[in-house]
Design an enzyme around this catalytic site. Structure first.
Site, PDB file in Angstrom:
ATOM      1  N   SER A 166      76.729  84.757  40.095  1.00  0.00           N
ATOM      2  CA  SER A 166      75.648  84.038  39.026  1.00  0.00           C
ATOM      3  C   SER A 166      75.529  82.789  39.364  1.00  0.00           C
ATOM      4  O   SER A 166      76.395  81.876  39.152  1.00  0.00           O
ATOM      5  CB  SER A 166      75.880  84.401  37.249  1.00  0.00           C
ATOM      6  N   ASP A 314      66.354  89.467  40.666  1.00  0.00           N
ATOM      7  CA  ASP A 314      65.162  89.413  39.890  1.00  0.00           C
ATOM      8  C   ASP A 314      64.182  90.571  40.288  1.00  0.00           C
ATOM      9  O   ASP A 314      62.921  90.647  39.677  1.00  0.00           O
ATOM     10  CB  ASP A 314      64.451  88.158  39.607  1.00  0.00           C
ATOM     11  N   ARG A 345      67.504  95.674  32.233  1.00  0.00           N
ATOM     12  CA  ARG A 345      66.306  96.286  33.241  1.00  0.00           C
ATOM     13  C   ARG A 345      66.318  97.427  34.027  1.00  0.00           C
ATOM     14  O   ARG A 345      65.530  98.063  34.287  1.00  0.00           O
ATOM     15  CB  ARG A 345      66.146  95.005  34.150  1.00  0.00           C
TER      16      ARG A 345
HETATM   17  C1  S3P Z   1      68.540  82.145  37.769  1.00  0.00           C
HETATM   18  C2  S3P Z   1      69.591  82.948  38.133  1.00  0.00           C
HETATM   19  C3  S3P Z   1      69.619  84.555  38.112  1.00  0.00           C
HETATM   20  C4  S3P Z   1      68.282  85.003  37.724  1.00  0.00           C
HETATM   21  C5  S3P Z   1      67.581  84.036  36.918  1.00  0.00           C
HETATM   22  C6  S3P Z   1      67.449  82.687  37.151  1.00  0.00           C
HETATM   23  C7  S3P Z   1      68.737  80.671  37.963  1.00  0.00           C
HETATM   24  O1  S3P Z   1      70.511  84.739  36.759  1.00  0.00           O
HETATM   25  O2  S3P Z   1      68.433  86.400  37.426  1.00  0.00           O
HETATM   26  O3  S3P Z   1      66.272  84.653  36.707  1.00  0.00           O
HETATM   27  O4  S3P Z   1      67.595  80.037  37.942  1.00  0.00           O
HETATM   28  O5  S3P Z   1      69.856  80.327  38.295  1.00  0.00           O
HETATM   29  P1  S3P Z   1      72.052  84.760  36.910  1.00  0.00           P
HETATM   30  O6  S3P Z   1      72.743  83.522  37.519  1.00  0.00           O
HETATM   31  O7  S3P Z   1      72.495  85.050  35.623  1.00  0.00           O
HETATM   32  O8  S3P Z   1      72.234  85.943  37.782  1.00  0.00           O
END
Ligand code: S3P
Length: 427
Positions: A166, A314, A345
């Site tokens: 993440s 995403d 999703r």
């Molecule tokens: C994001 C990280 C992702 C992504 C989200 C935006 C970011 O989430 O799905 O739309 O801006 O760091 P995760 O870090 O929970 O995977």
């Protein structure tokens, strides 16, 4: 929103709005930098508005002139306590990254969200931020609202192996390190977007990122900058897939961010035999950018595994749509994180594509899609999730008959002009 199927070719040149992840980071990092930042091409959407309002509520001057904003940075210690709870709306990036900054402050904060955000896991940031001696708690230690108490200068750097891939967790830890004593080392098993690392460097912060590890010293300062935000590849993805699927299409999307931690969608579509060319590759503010040309082609089903999931996390809903119209079977594995997004999703896209007659099996960590048959129009539920609404809109364009996208307004979360651009390409 009513969408007529059997669309004719997509043609023309478009731009997509500024990258959402980079927009959030530009506001946060400019706000806590020393001096002015001038940001061009910011995404004007509901999620980004939440981040702007959050920093305004903590005393930062942010002037907005369309998609250009001017921020008067207050320095690392210049934020002021907000008068009340900070509402993060639907935005996981706002709440998780902001928590990383707020654990380092000498004042208390409360972070809240809408119904969807209130049910998304926050233990993934609570654990590492507590390990840094941050004073942070959530409902059942897991969900918003988040309550953050002053750290009294006690935050410390940590060594942390990310248990979930993440970028939001990684970013929260890096932002907290700006307020810590001692260095932080983060070990990443799988690649996730590295916009925080790139933007911190752009603002003068030294960090080393190599071979899945990020090392950052504490006690660093940030200096205001000029930033131009590239187009969001996650928004471009809907039109890349649509132009690949709709006969005789030929479009160019200008100025799209091509950071390799985000371009998994292009790799997947290439493997599916899409005709995609990158033109005018260039670097803008430490981020790769280019123009993408897409020509219609016959797509083939493929297998996608967990290793590259972070680079297209995403895009799974729109990849599922591509797979439904591709010849043969597509297998998506290692995508369990999709259950914890703005909606579940995996369940949402499989349910709605099945309504249209697609052959989809829902797995615990992915999907099996047997593509190639015609899909029929239906009344489609967006689950108030922007990425589900946009992916289903593209499926509807290719189906037989007129579909309805229920609660389509949720596209405002990341792409307020989505339908204008879509209809322009059909003209
Ligand atoms: C994001 C990280 C992702 C992504 C989200 C935006 C970011 O989430 O799905 O739309 O801006 O760091 P995760 O870090 O929970 O995977």
């Amino acid at each position: 929103m009513i969408i007529r199927g059997k669309a004719n070719k997509f043609k023309g040149e478009i731009r997509v709005p500024g990258d959402k992840s980079i927009s959030h980071r530009s506001i946060m990092i400019s706000s806590i930098a020393e001096g002015k930042s001038d940001i061009y091409g910011i995404l004007k959407s509901e999620d980004v508005k939440r981040t702007i309002e959050a920093f305004k509520s903590m005393g930062v001057s942010i002037l907005e002139y369309g998609d250009r904003i001017l921020i008067e940075g207050v320095g690392l210690k210049g934020l002021k306590r907000a008068a009340g709870p900070i509402y993060c709306g639907n935005s996981g990036t706002t709440i998780r990254l902001l928590a990383g900054i707020l654990v380092g402050q000498d004042f208390s904060s409360t972070l809240t969200g809408d119904e969807s955000l209130s049910n998304r896991p926050m233990d993934r940031i609570i654990k590492p931020l507590r390990k840094m001696d941050g004073k942070i708690a959530g409902k059942e230690d897991k969900y918003p609202p988040l309550e953050i108490r002053p750290s009294q200068g006690q935050l410390k750097g940590i060594e942390y192996e990310l248990p979930v891939a993440s970028a939001q967790v990684k970013s929260a830890i890096l932002l907290a390190t700006l307020y810590s004593k001692g260095a932080t080392r983060i070990i990443e098993g799988k690649i996730t977007r590295d916009h925080t690392e790139r933007m911190l460097k752009h603002f003068g912060c030294e960090l080393v990122s190599e071979k899945g590890q990020i090392y950052m010293e504490s006690n660093q300062s940030l200096t205001g900058q000029e930033i131009t935000i590239p187009g969001d590849i996650s928004s471009a993805a809907y039109f890349i897939v649509a132009a690949s699927l709709i006969n005789d299409s030929n479009i160019i999307i200008r100025g799209v961010g091509l950071n390799p931690t985000r371009t998994g969608i292009l790799k997947v579509l290439d493997k599916m035999r899409a005709h995609i060319k990158i033109l005018n590759r260039r670097m803008v503010n430490n981020e790769p950018v280019g123009d993408i040309q897409i020509i219609a082609s016959k797509l083939k089903g493929i297998s996608i595994d967990g290793k590259i999931m972070g680079t297209l996390i995403d895009e799974i809903p729109i990849i599922a749509v591509a797979a439904a119209f591709a010849e043969g079977k597509t297998l998506i594995k290692g995508a369990e994180e999709l259950k914890y997004k703005e909606s579940n999703r995996l369940a949402a896209i499989s349910e709605e594509l099945k309504k249209m007659g697609a052959r989809v099996d829902l797995l615990a960590d992915g999907l099996i899609i047997e593509g190639g048959n015609e899909l029929e129009a239906a009344s489609l539920n967006s689950y108030k999730d922007h990425r589900i609404a946009m992916a289903l809109s593209i499926a509807a364009l290719l189906a037989n008959g007129e579909s309805k996208i229920v609660d389509h307004e949720c596209v405002n979360i990341s792409y307020p002009n989505f339908y204008d651009t879509l209809f322009k390409l059909l003209d």
